[in-house]
Design a protein around this motif. Structure first.
Motif, PDB file in Angstrom:
ATOM      1  N   GLU A  98       0.879  -1.181   0.017  1.00 20.32           N
ATOM      2  CA  GLU A  98      -0.146  -0.031   0.101  1.00 20.32           C
ATOM      3  C   GLU A  98       0.897   1.222   0.144  1.00 20.32           C
ATOM      4  O   GLU A  98       1.993   1.270   0.598  1.00 20.32           O
ATOM      5  CB  GLU A  98      -0.999   0.062   1.271  1.00 20.32           C
ATOM      6  N   GLY A 107       5.220   4.673  -2.959  1.00 19.27           N
ATOM      7  CA  GLY A 107       4.415   3.362  -3.675  1.00 19.27           C
ATOM      8  C   GLY A 107       5.531   2.594  -4.313  1.00 19.27           C
ATOM      9  O   GLY A 107       6.939   2.908  -4.563  1.00 19.27           O
ATOM     10  N   GLN A 137       2.521   4.902   1.090  1.00 18.88           N
ATOM     11  CA  GLN A 137       2.644   5.273   2.437  1.00 18.88           C
ATOM     12  C   GLN A 137       3.056   6.694   2.427  1.00 18.88           C
ATOM     13  O   GLN A 137       3.599   7.054   1.229  1.00 18.88           O
ATOM     14  CB  GLN A 137       3.722   4.483   3.169  1.00 18.88           C
TER      15      GLN A 137
END
Length: 129
Positions: free
Chosen positions: A98, A108, A100
Motif C-alpha cells: 500500500e 509506492g 505510504q
C-alpha cells in the motif's frame, strides 16, 4: 502526465552496511552518515528549488526489498504518485503493498517484468535539505 522526473535514490544490500558506508566515504568521498549519503542538488528549470538523491546500504536479507530477491532497488522521483499508481495498475503493472505517506513524501512500490522492486517517491512540495 509526467511519470518519472529523476532518480530519488539507489539502495543495495551488503553484509556490513556500516563498513560499506565507511569504505565509500573514505575511498570515494561520499558524504556518508548512518543512512548512507544524501546528494543535494538544484532543479535545472528552477534553481531556487532544491532536490535530494539518497544512496543507502542495507543489511543483506532486508525485507524492505521484498518480494524482490534482487540485492538492489532504485527509487524514482515522481510528481503525482496517486495518479501514477492508478495508471500503472490500469496498464497491468504489479503494485506491491500500500502507498505510504510521511513528512518527507509519499511512497509506492511496483515490480518490473524481471521482479526488480521499484520504489516511487513523490517528494513533499517543499523539500527540506
Amino acid at each position: 502526465m509526467k511519470r518519472v522526473t529523476g532518480i530519488g535514490g539507489v539502495f543495495f544490500q551488503c553484509e556490513d552496511p556500516g563498513k560499506m558506508n565507511e569504505w565509500y566515504g573514505k575511498h570515494l568521498g561520499l558524504p556518508v552518515n548512518q543512512w548512507g549519503a544524501s546528494f543535494k542538488w538544484r532543479h535545472e528549470d528552477n534553481p531556487e528549488k532544491t532536490g535530494l538523491t539518497q544512496w543507502s546500504t542495507m543489511k543483506t536479507g532486508t525485507e524492505y526489498f521484498a518480494p524482490s530477491e534482487k540485492p538492489f532497488m532504485i527509487n524514482y522521483r515522481v510528481e503525482n504518485l496517486v495518479e501514477l499508481v492508478e495508471t500503472l495498475k490500469a496498464e497491468g503493472v504489479q503494485v506491491v503493498g500500500e502507498m505510504q505517506e510521511f513528512d518527507y513524501g509519499k511512497f509506492g512500490w511496483i515490480l518490473d517484468p524481471e521482479g526488480n522492486k521499484i520504489e516511487l517517491w513523490e517528494p513533499p512540495a517543499e523539500e527540506t535539505l
